[in-house]
Design a protein around this motif. Structure first.
Motif, PDB file in Angstrom:
ATOM      1  N   GLU A  41       1.437  48.133  32.053  1.00  0.00           N
ATOM      2  CA  GLU A  41       0.792  49.505  31.970  1.00  0.00           C
ATOM      3  C   GLU A  41       2.069  50.497  31.656  1.00  0.00           C
ATOM      4  OE1 GLU A  41      -3.061  49.327  34.944  1.00  0.00           O
ATOM      5  OE2 GLU A  41      -1.045  50.201  35.929  1.00  0.00           O
ATOM      6  N   ILE A  42       3.068  50.238  32.525  1.00  0.00           N
ATOM      7  CA  ILE A  42       4.249  51.123  32.291  1.00  0.00           C
ATOM      8  C   ILE A  42       4.940  50.730  30.875  1.00  0.00           C
ATOM      9  CG2 ILE A  42       6.661  51.432  33.022  1.00  0.00           C
ATOM     10  CD1 ILE A  42       5.654  50.689  35.902  1.00  0.00           C
ATOM     11  N   ALA A  43       5.018  49.561  30.491  1.00  0.00           N
ATOM     12  CA  ALA A  43       5.665  49.238  29.024  1.00  0.00           C
ATOM     13  C   ALA A  43       4.616  49.763  28.142  1.00  0.00           C
ATOM     14  CB  ALA A  43       5.438  47.745  29.091  1.00  0.00           C
ATOM     15  N   LYS A  44       3.239  49.724  28.406  1.00  0.00           N
ATOM     16  CA  LYS A  44       2.471  50.430  27.252  1.00  0.00           C
ATOM     17  C   LYS A  44       2.700  52.112  27.087  1.00  0.00           C
ATOM     18  CE  LYS A  44      -2.265  50.690  25.841  1.00  0.00           C
ATOM     19  NZ  LYS A  44      -3.632  50.282  26.013  1.00  0.00           N
ATOM     20  N   ARG A  45       2.689  52.606  28.330  1.00  0.00           N
ATOM     21  CA  ARG A  45       2.696  54.094  28.409  1.00  0.00           C
ATOM     22  C   ARG A  45       4.270  54.614  27.701  1.00  0.00           C
ATOM     23  NH1 ARG A  45       2.580  55.264  34.855  1.00  0.00           N
ATOM     24  NH2 ARG A  45       0.327  54.237  35.175  1.00  0.00           N
ATOM     25  N   ILE A  46       5.379  53.746  27.866  1.00  0.00           N
ATOM     26  CA  ILE A  46       6.716  54.106  27.373  1.00  0.00           C
ATOM     27  C   ILE A  46       6.996  53.367  25.946  1.00  0.00           C
ATOM     28  CG2 ILE A  46       7.275  54.902  29.696  1.00  0.00           C
ATOM     29  CD1 ILE A  46       9.397  52.423  29.378  1.00  0.00           C
ATOM     30  N   GLY A  47       5.996  52.629  25.422  1.00  0.00           N
ATOM     31  CA  GLY A  47       6.187  52.207  24.296  1.00  0.00           C
ATOM     32  C   GLY A  47       7.400  51.023  24.231  1.00  0.00           C
ATOM     33  N   ALA A  48       7.496  50.286  25.063  1.00  0.00           N
ATOM     34  CA  ALA A  48       8.349  49.411  25.565  1.00  0.00           C
ATOM     35  C   ALA A  48       7.947  48.067  25.598  1.00  0.00           C
ATOM     36  CB  ALA A  48       9.480  49.620  26.476  1.00  0.00           C
ATOM     37  N   VAL A  49       9.049  46.921  25.513  1.00  0.00           N
ATOM     38  CA  VAL A  49       8.499  45.464  25.570  1.00  0.00           C
ATOM     39  C   VAL A  49       8.312  45.126  27.173  1.00  0.00           C
ATOM     40  CG1 VAL A  49       9.085  42.986  25.159  1.00  0.00           C
ATOM     41  CG2 VAL A  49       9.605  44.752  23.445  1.00  0.00           C
ATOM     42  N   ILE A  74      10.604  55.140  32.653  1.00  0.00           N
ATOM     43  CA  ILE A  74       9.977  54.710  33.490  1.00  0.00           C
ATOM     44  C   ILE A  74       9.676  55.692  34.664  1.00  0.00           C
ATOM     45  CG2 ILE A  74      10.038  52.856  35.229  1.00  0.00           C
ATOM     46  CD1 ILE A  74      11.433  51.036  33.372  1.00  0.00           C
ATOM     47  N   LEU A  75      11.038  56.216  35.309  1.00  0.00           N
ATOM     48  CA  LEU A  75      10.658  57.057  36.440  1.00  0.00           C
ATOM     49  C   LEU A  75       9.847  58.534  35.817  1.00  0.00           C
ATOM     50  CD1 LEU A  75      14.212  57.265  37.397  1.00  0.00           C
ATOM     51  CD2 LEU A  75      12.330  56.106  38.734  1.00  0.00           C
ATOM     52  N   GLY A  76       9.936  58.750  34.631  1.00  0.00           N
ATOM     53  CA  GLY A  76       9.288  59.848  34.175  1.00  0.00           C
ATOM     54  C   GLY A  76       7.593  59.578  34.104  1.00  0.00           C
ATOM     55  N   THR A  77       7.243  58.306  33.752  1.00  0.00           N
ATOM     56  CA  THR A  77       5.885  58.056  33.538  1.00  0.00           C
ATOM     57  C   THR A  77       5.395  57.902  34.729  1.00  0.00           C
ATOM     58  OG1 THR A  77       4.134  56.976  32.351  1.00  0.00           O
ATOM     59  CG2 THR A  77       6.049  55.673  33.084  1.00  0.00           C
ATOM     60  N   LEU A  78       6.168  57.052  35.737  1.00  0.00           N
ATOM     61  CA  LEU A  78       5.543  57.150  37.251  1.00  0.00           C
ATOM     62  C   LEU A  78       5.315  58.446  37.969  1.00  0.00           C
ATOM     63  CD1 LEU A  78       7.717  54.271  38.365  1.00  0.00           C
ATOM     64  CD2 LEU A  78       5.366  54.016  37.953  1.00  0.00           C
ATOM     65  N   GLN A  79       6.075  59.291  37.461  1.00  0.00           N
ATOM     66  CA  GLN A  79       5.997  60.733  38.064  1.00  0.00           C
ATOM     67  C   GLN A  79       4.756  61.500  37.503  1.00  0.00           C
ATOM     68  OE1 GLN A  79       7.925  62.347  39.978  1.00  0.00           O
ATOM     69  NE2 GLN A  79       9.242  60.845  40.735  1.00  0.00           N
ATOM     70  N   PRO A 108       6.987  55.683  42.149  1.00  0.00           N
ATOM     71  CA  PRO A 108       8.159  56.384  42.416  1.00  0.00           C
ATOM     72  C   PRO A 108       8.449  56.729  44.077  1.00  0.00           C
ATOM     73  CG  PRO A 108       6.722  57.954  41.528  1.00  0.00           C
ATOM     74  CD  PRO A 108       6.129  56.904  41.786  1.00  0.00           C
ATOM     75  N   LEU A 109       9.830  56.697  44.339  1.00  0.00           N
ATOM     76  CA  LEU A 109       9.873  57.103  45.510  1.00  0.00           C
ATOM     77  C   LEU A 109      10.802  58.417  45.561  1.00  0.00           C
ATOM     78  CD1 LEU A 109      11.504  53.815  47.130  1.00  0.00           C
ATOM     79  CD2 LEU A 109       9.438  54.928  47.645  1.00  0.00           C
ATOM     80  N   ASN A 110       9.820  59.480  45.167  1.00  0.00           N
ATOM     81  CA  ASN A 110      10.447  60.808  44.882  1.00  0.00           C
ATOM     82  C   ASN A 110      11.527  61.507  45.967  1.00  0.00           C
ATOM     83  OD1 ASN A 110       8.343  60.985  42.917  1.00  0.00           O
ATOM     84  ND2 ASN A 110       6.851  61.657  44.339  1.00  0.00           N
ATOM     85  N   ALA A 111      11.685  61.056  47.198  1.00  0.00           N
ATOM     86  CA  ALA A 111      12.528  61.920  47.940  1.00  0.00           C
ATOM     87  C   ALA A 111      14.124  61.424  47.371  1.00  0.00           C
ATOM     88  CB  ALA A 111      12.262  61.423  49.424  1.00  0.00           C
ATOM     89  N   ASP A 145       2.156  60.038  35.137  1.00  0.00           N
ATOM     90  CA  ASP A 145       0.950  59.636  35.043  1.00  0.00           C
ATOM     91  C   ASP A 145       0.539  58.746  36.404  1.00  0.00           C
ATOM     92  OD1 ASP A 145       0.954  60.384  32.413  1.00  0.00           O
ATOM     93  OD2 ASP A 145       2.156  58.664  31.868  1.00  0.00           O
ATOM     94  N   GLY A 146       1.602  58.576  37.198  1.00  0.00           N
ATOM     95  CA  GLY A 146       1.034  57.926  38.551  1.00  0.00           C
ATOM     96  C   GLY A 146       1.522  56.348  38.550  1.00  0.00           C
ATOM     97  N   PRO A 147       1.265  55.881  39.579  1.00  0.00           N
ATOM     98  CA  PRO A 147       1.764  54.096  39.781  1.00  0.00           C
ATOM     99  C   PRO A 147       1.106  53.411  38.667  1.00  0.00           C
ATOM    100  CG  PRO A 147       1.076  55.094  42.087  1.00  0.00           C
ATOM    101  CD  PRO A 147       0.594  56.261  40.877  1.00  0.00           C
ATOM    102  N   GLY A 148       1.910  52.364  38.357  1.00  0.00           N
ATOM    103  CA  GLY A 148       1.526  51.542  37.230  1.00  0.00           C
ATOM    104  C   GLY A 148       1.868  50.155  37.320  1.00  0.00           C
ATOM    105  N   THR A 149       1.151  49.115  36.660  1.00  0.00           N
ATOM    106  CA  THR A 149       1.813  47.928  36.658  1.00  0.00           C
ATOM    107  C   THR A 149       2.989  47.801  35.834  1.00  0.00           C
ATOM    108  OG1 THR A 149       0.198  46.979  35.003  1.00  0.00           O
ATOM    109  CG2 THR A 149      -0.234  46.745  37.393  1.00  0.00           C
ATOM    110  N   ARG A 150       3.698  46.614  35.562  1.00  0.00           N
ATOM    111  CA  ARG A 150       4.742  46.498  34.699  1.00  0.00           C
ATOM    112  C   ARG A 150       4.212  46.446  33.135  1.00  0.00           C
ATOM    113  NH1 ARG A 150       6.874  41.021  35.263  1.00  0.00           N
ATOM    114  NH2 ARG A 150       5.334  40.510  33.812  1.00  0.00           N
TER     115      ARG A 150
END
Length: 105
Positions: free
Chosen positions: A42-50, A28-33, A86-89, A35-40
């Motif tokens: 969108e994130i699930a689809k990006r990482i192949g999770a439920v 999740i942190l990797g895809t937010l870094q 992500p909150l990069n700092a 591919d940018g922000p996303g909805t739940r």
């Protein structure tokens, strides 16, 4: 002999282990870094999770202050679309704490 070893670590190291010691949270942190922000969803689809799995892990990452949501939890309404970023700092701070713990610094 204790069943589980649980060495004492500073709070920041414990938080880093909680965040980065889980494959889904790291993805999740990797895809937010990357591919940018996303909805739940969108994130699930990006990482192949439920979707439900991602929801659980986003909640943990939000509690650890590693992701922020828009709108924030206290302002959400049922069924409302929520975007996460992500909150990069804070991520960098925990990565540094974990690196120092591993290197014995």
């Amino acid at each position: 002999m204790p069943k589980y070893a649980r060495p004492a670590h500073p709070e920041s190291v414990e938080a880093a282990i909680e965040a980065f010691g889980n494959r889904v949270r790291v993805a999740i942190l990797g895809t937010l870094q990357k591919d940018g922000p996303g909805t739940r969803g969108e994130i699930a689809k990006r990482i192949g999770a439920v979707d439900k799995t991602v929801q659980v892990h986003l909640r943990v990452l939000e509690e650890l202050d590693l992701v922020a949501s828009d709108p924030p939890p206290e302002a959400r309404k049922s069924g409302q679309r929520v975007r996460y970023r992500p909150l990069n700092a804070n991520i960098d701070m925990l990565l540094q704490a974990l690196t120092e713990a591993v290197r014995g610094a």
